[in-house]
Design a protein around this motif. Structure first.
Motif, PDB file in Angstrom:
ATOM      1  N   ILE A  53       0.853  -1.190   0.000  1.00  0.00           N
ATOM      2  CA  ILE A  53       0.000   0.000   0.000  1.00  0.00           C
ATOM      3  C   ILE A  53       0.887   1.238   0.000  1.00  0.00           C
ATOM      4  O   ILE A  53       1.838   1.338   0.765  1.00  0.00           O
ATOM      5  CB  ILE A  53      -0.937   0.009   1.222  1.00  0.00           C
ATOM      6  CG1 ILE A  53      -1.942  -1.133   1.106  1.00  0.00           C
ATOM      7  CG2 ILE A  53      -1.657   1.347   1.337  1.00  0.00           C
ATOM      8  CD1 ILE A  53      -2.876  -1.247   2.273  1.00  0.00           C
ATOM      9  N   GLU A  61      -3.728  10.188  -2.973  1.00  0.00           N
ATOM     10  CA  GLU A  61      -4.439   9.016  -3.478  1.00  0.00           C
ATOM     11  C   GLU A  61      -3.722   7.758  -2.992  1.00  0.00           C
ATOM     12  O   GLU A  61      -2.508   7.736  -2.877  1.00  0.00           O
ATOM     13  CB  GLU A  61      -4.460   9.014  -5.008  1.00  0.00           C
ATOM     14  CG  GLU A  61      -5.327  10.086  -5.603  1.00  0.00           C
ATOM     15  CD  GLU A  61      -5.288  10.035  -7.122  1.00  0.00           C
ATOM     16  OE1 GLU A  61      -6.331   9.772  -7.716  1.00  0.00           O
ATOM     17  OE2 GLU A  61      -4.201  10.236  -7.687  1.00  0.00           O
ATOM     18  N   MET A  62      -4.520   6.702  -2.735  1.00  0.00           N
ATOM     19  CA  MET A  62      -3.937   5.441  -2.281  1.00  0.00           C
ATOM     20  C   MET A  62      -3.718   4.497  -3.454  1.00  0.00           C
ATOM     21  O   MET A  62      -4.511   4.463  -4.400  1.00  0.00           O
ATOM     22  CB  MET A  62      -4.855   4.765  -1.259  1.00  0.00           C
ATOM     23  CG  MET A  62      -4.857   5.444   0.076  1.00  0.00           C
ATOM     24  SD  MET A  62      -5.817   4.531   1.295  1.00  0.00           S
ATOM     25  CE  MET A  62      -4.841   3.053   1.461  1.00  0.00           C
ATOM     26  N   PHE A  63      -2.644   3.719  -3.347  1.00  0.00           N
ATOM     27  CA  PHE A  63      -2.295   2.736  -4.367  1.00  0.00           C
ATOM     28  C   PHE A  63      -2.008   1.405  -3.685  1.00  0.00           C
ATOM     29  O   PHE A  63      -1.551   1.373  -2.546  1.00  0.00           O
ATOM     30  CB  PHE A  63      -1.042   3.180  -5.131  1.00  0.00           C
ATOM     31  CG  PHE A  63      -1.272   4.379  -6.001  1.00  0.00           C
ATOM     32  CD1 PHE A  63      -1.484   4.224  -7.358  1.00  0.00           C
ATOM     33  CD2 PHE A  63      -1.290   5.653  -5.469  1.00  0.00           C
ATOM     34  CE1 PHE A  63      -1.694   5.337  -8.165  1.00  0.00           C
ATOM     35  CE2 PHE A  63      -1.507   6.764  -6.256  1.00  0.00           C
ATOM     36  CZ  PHE A  63      -1.704   6.598  -7.615  1.00  0.00           C
ATOM     37  N   TRP A  64      -2.310   0.305  -4.373  1.00  0.00           N
ATOM     38  CA  TRP A  64      -1.929  -1.019  -3.901  1.00  0.00           C
ATOM     39  C   TRP A  64      -1.179  -1.704  -5.027  1.00  0.00           C
ATOM     40  O   TRP A  64      -1.724  -1.905  -6.109  1.00  0.00           O
ATOM     41  CB  TRP A  64      -3.134  -1.847  -3.474  1.00  0.00           C
ATOM     42  CG  TRP A  64      -2.728  -3.079  -2.746  1.00  0.00           C
ATOM     43  CD1 TRP A  64      -2.152  -3.148  -1.518  1.00  0.00           C
ATOM     44  CD2 TRP A  64      -2.849  -4.426  -3.200  1.00  0.00           C
ATOM     45  NE1 TRP A  64      -1.919  -4.449  -1.172  1.00  0.00           N
ATOM     46  CE2 TRP A  64      -2.322  -5.265  -2.189  1.00  0.00           C
ATOM     47  CE3 TRP A  64      -3.334  -5.012  -4.349  1.00  0.00           C
ATOM     48  CZ2 TRP A  64      -2.279  -6.638  -2.302  1.00  0.00           C
ATOM     49  CZ3 TRP A  64      -3.297  -6.388  -4.454  1.00  0.00           C
ATOM     50  CH2 TRP A  64      -2.775  -7.183  -3.438  1.00  0.00           C
ATOM     51  N   LYS A  67      -1.258   0.176  -8.307  1.00  0.00           N
ATOM     52  CA  LYS A  67      -2.542   0.452  -8.944  1.00  0.00           C
ATOM     53  C   LYS A  67      -3.374   1.334  -8.031  1.00  0.00           C
ATOM     54  O   LYS A  67      -3.519   1.061  -6.846  1.00  0.00           O
ATOM     55  CB  LYS A  67      -3.276  -0.849  -9.234  1.00  0.00           C
ATOM     56  CG  LYS A  67      -2.532  -1.712 -10.224  1.00  0.00           C
ATOM     57  CD  LYS A  67      -3.240  -3.026 -10.440  1.00  0.00           C
ATOM     58  CE  LYS A  67      -2.386  -3.901 -11.332  1.00  0.00           C
ATOM     59  NZ  LYS A  67      -2.252  -5.227 -10.839  1.00  0.00           N
ATOM     60  N   ARG A  68      -3.929   2.400  -8.602  1.00  0.00           N
ATOM     61  CA  ARG A  68      -4.719   3.345  -7.814  1.00  0.00           C
ATOM     62  C   ARG A  68      -5.981   2.675  -7.289  1.00  0.00           C
ATOM     63  O   ARG A  68      -6.688   1.986  -8.016  1.00  0.00           O
ATOM     64  CB  ARG A  68      -5.094   4.560  -8.659  1.00  0.00           C
ATOM     65  CG  ARG A  68      -5.793   5.647  -7.867  1.00  0.00           C
ATOM     66  CD  ARG A  68      -5.874   6.946  -8.648  1.00  0.00           C
ATOM     67  NE  ARG A  68      -6.681   6.854  -9.837  1.00  0.00           N
ATOM     68  CZ  ARG A  68      -7.984   7.153  -9.878  1.00  0.00           C
ATOM     69  NH1 ARG A  68      -8.599   7.565  -8.809  1.00  0.00           N
ATOM     70  NH2 ARG A  68      -8.638   7.049 -11.004  1.00  0.00           N
ATOM     71  N   LEU A  69      -6.246   2.851  -6.004  1.00  0.00           N
ATOM     72  CA  LEU A  69      -7.475   2.350  -5.401  1.00  0.00           C
ATOM     73  C   LEU A  69      -8.575   3.374  -5.656  1.00  0.00           C
ATOM     74  O   LEU A  69      -8.406   4.554  -5.379  1.00  0.00           O
ATOM     75  CB  LEU A  69      -7.302   2.142  -3.896  1.00  0.00           C
ATOM     76  CG  LEU A  69      -6.293   1.079  -3.488  1.00  0.00           C
ATOM     77  CD1 LEU A  69      -6.140   1.065  -1.978  1.00  0.00           C
ATOM     78  CD2 LEU A  69      -6.735  -0.283  -3.976  1.00  0.00           C
ATOM     79  N   ILE A  70      -9.685   2.899  -6.175  1.00  0.00           N
ATOM     80  CA  ILE A  70     -10.792   3.784  -6.478  1.00  0.00           C
ATOM     81  C   ILE A  70     -11.762   3.742  -5.305  1.00  0.00           C
ATOM     82  O   ILE A  70     -12.273   2.688  -4.946  1.00  0.00           O
ATOM     83  CB  ILE A  70     -11.498   3.364  -7.778  1.00  0.00           C
ATOM     84  CG1 ILE A  70     -10.509   3.453  -8.936  1.00  0.00           C
ATOM     85  CG2 ILE A  70     -12.720   4.221  -8.024  1.00  0.00           C
ATOM     86  CD1 ILE A  70     -11.033   2.901 -10.234  1.00  0.00           C
ATOM     87  N   THR A  71     -11.972   4.887  -4.703  1.00  0.00           N
ATOM     88  CA  THR A  71     -12.943   4.994  -3.622  1.00  0.00           C
ATOM     89  C   THR A  71     -14.045   5.923  -4.097  1.00  0.00           C
ATOM     90  O   THR A  71     -13.801   6.906  -4.782  1.00  0.00           O
ATOM     91  CB  THR A  71     -12.302   5.562  -2.340  1.00  0.00           C
ATOM     92  OG1 THR A  71     -11.723   6.818  -2.645  1.00  0.00           O
ATOM     93  CG2 THR A  71     -11.233   4.633  -1.816  1.00  0.00           C
TER      94      THR A  71
END
Length: 109
Positions: A53, A61-64, A67-71
């Motif tokens: 993460i 923005e958060m990534f895992w 890949k960008r996490l879509i919230t």
């Protein structure tokens, strides 16, 4: 292969072995493998997998694993209904103002 280390610490610096980290990203040997209300293809993330993460420092923005996490925030039915009622009241108010202005202009000599 079982004893591969995810990271090593040398001279005050942590060196990450990203290939090993990616192999160990999901929880292993867990019974049951997921809560009963989870979809079948959803798997818990391991403590090691949390290392995948990341956060973009400029946008937060958060990534895992890159890949960008879509919230997203979706409105509930109640919230949608409340918005529709509010819009209807606003349109009625605008319509009444237009009619009143037209009547006032028409009443001018």
């Amino acid at each position: 292969m079982e004893n591969e280390q995810v990271s090593t610490f040398k001279d005050g610096i942590s060196y990450i072995n990203w290939d090993v980290l990616r192999k160990k990203r999901f929880a292993q040997n867990v019974e049951p493998p997921r809560p009963p209300d989870w979809p079948d293809k959803v798997t818990p993330v391991s403590i090691t997998g949390l290392g995948l993460i990341g956060i973009d420092e400029t946008t937060n923005e958060m990534f895992w694993d890159g890949k960008r996490l879509i919230t997203e925030k979706r409105f509930t039915d109640f919230e949608r209904g409340l918005a529709i009622v509010g819009l209807c009241i606003a349109f009625i108010g605008v319509g009444a103002t237009v009619v009143q202005a037209w009547a006032a202009v028409a009443a001018l000599p």
